[in-house]
Design a protein around this motif. Structure first.
Motif, PDB file in Angstrom:
ATOM      1  N   GLY A 473       0.796  -1.213   0.000  1.00 59.70           N
ATOM      2  CA  GLY A 473       0.000   0.000   0.000  1.00 59.70           C
ATOM      3  C   GLY A 473       0.828   1.262   0.000  1.00 59.70           C
ATOM      4  O   GLY A 473       2.051   1.250  -0.130  1.00 59.70           O
ATOM      5  N   VAL A 474       0.122   2.389   0.177  1.00 59.07           N
ATOM      6  CA  VAL A 474       0.722   3.722   0.122  1.00 59.07           C
ATOM      7  C   VAL A 474       0.280   4.500   1.355  1.00 59.07           C
ATOM      8  O   VAL A 474      -0.908   4.491   1.718  1.00 59.07           O
ATOM      9  CB  VAL A 474       0.280   4.476  -1.157  1.00 59.07           C
ATOM     10  N   LEU A 475       1.234   5.180   1.988  1.00 60.50           N
ATOM     11  CA  LEU A 475       0.956   6.038   3.142  1.00 60.50           C
ATOM     12  C   LEU A 475       1.315   7.472   2.782  1.00 60.50           C
ATOM     13  O   LEU A 475       2.357   7.722   2.165  1.00 60.50           O
ATOM     14  CB  LEU A 475       1.777   5.592   4.359  1.00 60.50           C
ATOM     15  N   PHE A 476       0.461   8.424   3.178  1.00 61.65           N
ATOM     16  CA  PHE A 476       0.741   9.833   2.914  1.00 61.65           C
ATOM     17  C   PHE A 476      -0.060  10.712   3.870  1.00 61.65           C
ATOM     18  O   PHE A 476      -0.940  10.221   4.607  1.00 61.65           O
ATOM     19  CB  PHE A 476       0.420  10.200   1.456  1.00 61.65           C
ATOM     20  N   GLU A 480      -6.499  18.033   4.868  1.00 61.57           N
ATOM     21  CA  GLU A 480      -7.813  18.273   4.276  1.00 61.57           C
ATOM     22  C   GLU A 480      -8.905  17.692   5.169  1.00 61.57           C
ATOM     23  O   GLU A 480      -8.711  16.680   5.847  1.00 61.57           O
ATOM     24  CB  GLU A 480      -7.878  17.633   2.897  1.00 61.57           C
ATOM     25  N   ARG A 481     -10.064  18.352   5.181  1.00 63.35           N
ATOM     26  CA  ARG A 481     -11.186  17.888   5.985  1.00 63.35           C
ATOM     27  C   ARG A 481     -11.753  16.592   5.396  1.00 63.35           C
ATOM     28  O   ARG A 481     -11.762  16.396   4.181  1.00 63.35           O
ATOM     29  CB  ARG A 481     -12.277  18.957   6.032  1.00 63.35           C
ATOM     30  N   ALA A 509     -14.249  10.899  13.000  1.00 57.05           N
ATOM     31  CA  ALA A 509     -12.818  11.203  12.882  1.00 57.05           C
ATOM     32  C   ALA A 509     -12.080  10.235  11.977  1.00 57.05           C
ATOM     33  O   ALA A 509     -10.849  10.260  11.929  1.00 57.05           O
ATOM     34  CB  ALA A 509     -12.186  11.191  14.279  1.00 57.05           C
ATOM     35  N   PHE A 510     -12.827   9.390  11.233  1.00 59.04           N
ATOM     36  CA  PHE A 510     -12.128   8.358  10.463  1.00 59.04           C
ATOM     37  C   PHE A 510     -12.987   7.899   9.287  1.00 59.04           C
ATOM     38  O   PHE A 510     -14.222   7.804   9.400  1.00 59.04           O
ATOM     39  CB  PHE A 510     -11.800   7.173  11.370  1.00 59.04           C
ATOM     40  N   LYS A 533      -3.715  11.800   8.334  1.00 57.10           N
ATOM     41  CA  LYS A 533      -3.100  10.558   7.892  1.00 57.10           C
ATOM     42  C   LYS A 533      -4.033   9.842   6.914  1.00 57.10           C
ATOM     43  O   LYS A 533      -5.247   9.752   7.164  1.00 57.10           O
ATOM     44  CB  LYS A 533      -2.805   9.641   9.077  1.00 57.10           C
ATOM     45  N   ALA A 534      -3.463   9.336   5.835  1.00 55.43           N
ATOM     46  CA  ALA A 534      -4.267   8.617   4.836  1.00 55.43           C
ATOM     47  C   ALA A 534      -3.458   7.455   4.288  1.00 55.43           C
ATOM     48  O   ALA A 534      -2.220   7.472   4.298  1.00 55.43           O
ATOM     49  CB  ALA A 534      -4.697   9.549   3.716  1.00 55.43           C
TER      50      ALA A 534
END
Length: 697
Positions: A473-476, A480-481, A509-510, A533-534
């Motif tokens: 996967g990818v973490l970034f 942004e709301r 919140a998630f 966090k996404a």
């Protein structure tokens, strides 16, 4: 109508016809022949006066003149041709692209300007001045890459692409007075570059094979499925499609009104000119064979350029500006009048019909994902039946149109849609409804849009998830709301009900969305938290890149770095890198062997000639037998070298596609850095550096 005609008596390769002033004043044609050579035709060439060349000097020259014609032997398959100026010299140079090299040739001096190795192949060439570079440059479209070199053959720019770059053009896209680069590739994309920045991009329905810059921020494009059209400032003005393919495209003032028309040459031998504003045909002719190329050149030295058309059989026709008058085909006016008569008859019938049964009629339309496809459900109003449905969508069906005609009219109809790629598709639907046993139908016209990720349906969280999936996967991070991310989800996916983030409670919140691809049944998960966090958890690197690019575009993110883990892709690229290393070693060894055999072959020819002069029949037989054996070895080695070169090209494409996927996981400077680091690792044959670049950008 023709200003001049001639016949070169050669077989010409389609799309490999260019024109240049190689001596600075006289227009010449340069064409690739089916034998793998370059044919130069110069009708006004003045042979050198007072220069006596020895036979040895003539043999050493690559370009040998015979009157108006000269032939340049290349020895490899020619993929692209271009002419232009790279220095202050008024003479054009000839640029020749093959599967491994680019040659810049000075025709007048009969000498190479530079000869550069391009491992990815040279599939398209254009010469010009770009806004972010100070001098004239040569731009090369290759196998999943673009290379820019200066007048001495030194590389000044390199970037990755999604497929083989078949077409290039230089023009002012954004109207700032500076020129940008437009590219068309086999992955069906048209892109506008300004240095590392992509100003605009769009997907077509097939590989883009030709681009042409026009005045007024317009450019013409050609697609491999027979489509030709024009964009203006990123908006399509018009397009037409034919069952034949476009071979060449050029702008020219056909009727002398001061406005340029689009002139296209087709594989059927037809040449037509169309208005740039509407696409209406203003002139057309039919050649005896397929068109090989169209150029603009002052071939008669009148001070005004002619439109020069070359066919694949070597026929050359020239037409002067304003001298082309289109003559209608026999019976064309009668056919137009008959079609008009039918249209008026149908209109009279409709005006006299009773529409009372159709008053208040309705059509219900719904789209939803189910059973591996997007379903378009249609339901007619009370007392009405659906007799026929016509669905038009670019890139969705073969031929872009599907007609559904049930055996008998039905109240409800369901149509299956399966986009092959993750892209937004506009679908235009015409539904013909009527009562029982009627020949008069009411037509409903509907326009709907398939979201980019319509082939992914939301599922509940799987009970068992593999360890391999958890490690991919990818973490970034995105500031942004969650509400805006929810809006992006609603726009990009085909959801049964609108997704919303609660204002209160744990779910506020998630965001966690589990998806299943309907093409391959792969599982994906998208997460985002209120703290920025996404993550995208998936084993599909291509899908992750599409998500990152779509989200960044919607949220207006210019710079985004990510951490990526795709073990399977990393292993695959490392294996490909090792394979490239081995293939390069094999190629170097084969070239050394070929050089040795070539020297042996020359010595044997000399000894054979000596034996002939001495009337040594036995010696001649021995030398001929030796020549036969050496020639067999050369042919076998050439076949091995060709297969090795083909495998090397395929492996390099695999590496470039992997780098392309890694770059799409980032946005802005992070994406550019990923490409640069990956390319450096590939050139150094450093697997560890390649993995680090893929993971961290």
């Amino acid at each position: 109508m023709t200003a001049f005609t001639l016949n070169l008596d050669r077989k010409i390769v389609p799309a490999l016809v260019v024109c240049g002033k190689f001596d600075g004043s006289h227009a010449c044609l340069a064409l690739a022949t089916s034998s793998g050579n370059i044919l130069v035709h110069s009708p006004h060439r003045q042979p050198p006066i007072g220069v006596n060349e020895t036979p040895e000097e003539n043999l050493e020259k690559r370009l040998k003149w015979n009157g108006e014609l000269a032939e340049l032997q290349i020895g490899k398959q020619i993929l692209s041709l271009c002419t232009g100026r790279l220095t202050e010299d008024e003479r054009d140079i000839l640029l020749i692209g093959t599967s491994t090299h680019i040659l810049a040739y000075q025709v007048e001096e009969n000498a190479d300007l530079f000869y550069k190795n391009i491992p990815d192949g040279v599939y398209s060439i254009v010469v010009g001045k770009l806004s972010w570079l100070s001098n004239q440059v040569t731009i090369i479209g290759s196998n999943c890459s673009i290379t820019i070199i200066d007048g001495e053959g030194n590389e000044v720019f390199w970037t990755i692409m999604g497929g083989i770059v078949r077409s290039l053009a230089i023009f002012d896209f954004d109207g700032d007075g500076e020129f940008e680069l437009v590219t068309g590739s086999e992955d069906c994309e048209i892109k506008v570059f300004k240095a590392d920045l992509i100003l605009w991009e769009i997907k077509e329905t097939a590989p883009v094979t030709a681009l042409l810059a026009l005045p007024g921020r317009q450019f013409a494009y050609v697609v491999d499925n027979g489509t030709v059209g024009i964009y203006e400032s990123g908006q399509r003005l018009w397009r037409i499609k034919s069952k034949h393919k476009v071979v060449s495209i050029r702008s020219f003032d056909v009727n002398g009104d001061g406005k340029l028309e689009i002139v296209t040459g087709w594989s059927s031998g037809k040449m037509d000119a169309r208005s740039c504003l509407t696409g209406d045909v203003t002139f057309k002719i039919q050649l005896n064979s397929a068109v090989a190329g169209i150029v603009e050149a002052d071939y008669r030295r009148t001070g005004r350029p002619d439109l020069v058309i070359v066919s694949v059989t070597g026929e050359v026709r020239g037409y002067g500006a304003g001298l082309m008058i289109s003559t209608p085909e026999p019976g064309e006016l009668i056919r137009k009048l008959f079609a008009r008569k039918q249209a008026l008859t149908t209109e009279l019938k409709q005006r006299g019909a009773n529409f009372q049964n159709y008053l208040g009629s309705k059509l219900a339309v719904n789209m939803f994902p189910s059973k591996g496809a997007v379903r378009l459900a249609l339901a007619a109003g009370p007392g009405l039946l659906i007799s026929c449905v016509i669905v038009f969508a670019e890139g969705l069906f073969e031929g872009e149109t599907m007609v559904v005609h049930p055996a008998k009219p039905e109240e409800e109809l369901e149509i299956e849609l399966k986009p092959d790629k993750n892209m937004t598709v506009d679908i235009h639907v015409k539904v013909c409804m009527g009562t029982v046993n009627t020949d008069l139908y009411q037509v409903f016209e509907i326009v709907r849009q398939l979201p980019q990720f319509c082939m992914y349906e939301i599922i509940s969280k799987p009970e068992n998830v593999s360890e391999e999936f958890k490690n991919c996967g990818v973490l970034f991070e995105i500031a942004e709301r969650l509400k805006r991310i929810a809006l992006w989800l609603n726009q990009s996916f085909l959801l049964s009900k609108e997704f919303d983030v609660p204002d209160e409670g744990p779910a506020a919140a998630f965001i966690e969305i589990w998806l299943q691809g309907m093409r391959d049944n792969k599982i994906h998960c998208i997460r985002a938290s209120a703290v920025g966090k996404a993550s995208i958890q998936t084993e599909d690197m291509h899908f992750a890149g599409d998500i990152v690019q779509s989200l960044a575009t919607y949220l207006g993110i210019q710079e985004l770095g990510t951490e990526a883990r795709f073990p399977a892709e990393e292993k695959k690229l490392c294996t490909a890198l090792e394979r490239v290393k081995g293939l390069r070693e094999v190629d170097a060894r084969l070239q050394a062997d070929a050089a040795g055999d070539s020297n042996l072959l020359k010595n044997l020819v000399i000894r054979l000639e000596d034996a002939r002069i001495l009337s040594d029949v036995g010696g001649m037989k021995r030398r001929l037998l030796q020549l036969k054996n050496v020639n067999s070895d050369l042919m076998r080695e050439n076949e091995i070298r060709t297969n090795s070169s083909r495998e090397l090209t395929s492996t390099l494409k695999e590496l470039n596609i992997g780098v392309r996927k890694a770059s799409r996981l980032r946005v802005g400077r992070a994406s550019t850095n990923t490409v640069s680091r990956c390319r450096a690792a590939i050139q150094d044959e450093n697997s560890k550096a390649l993995i680090q670049a893929l993971q961290n950008g």
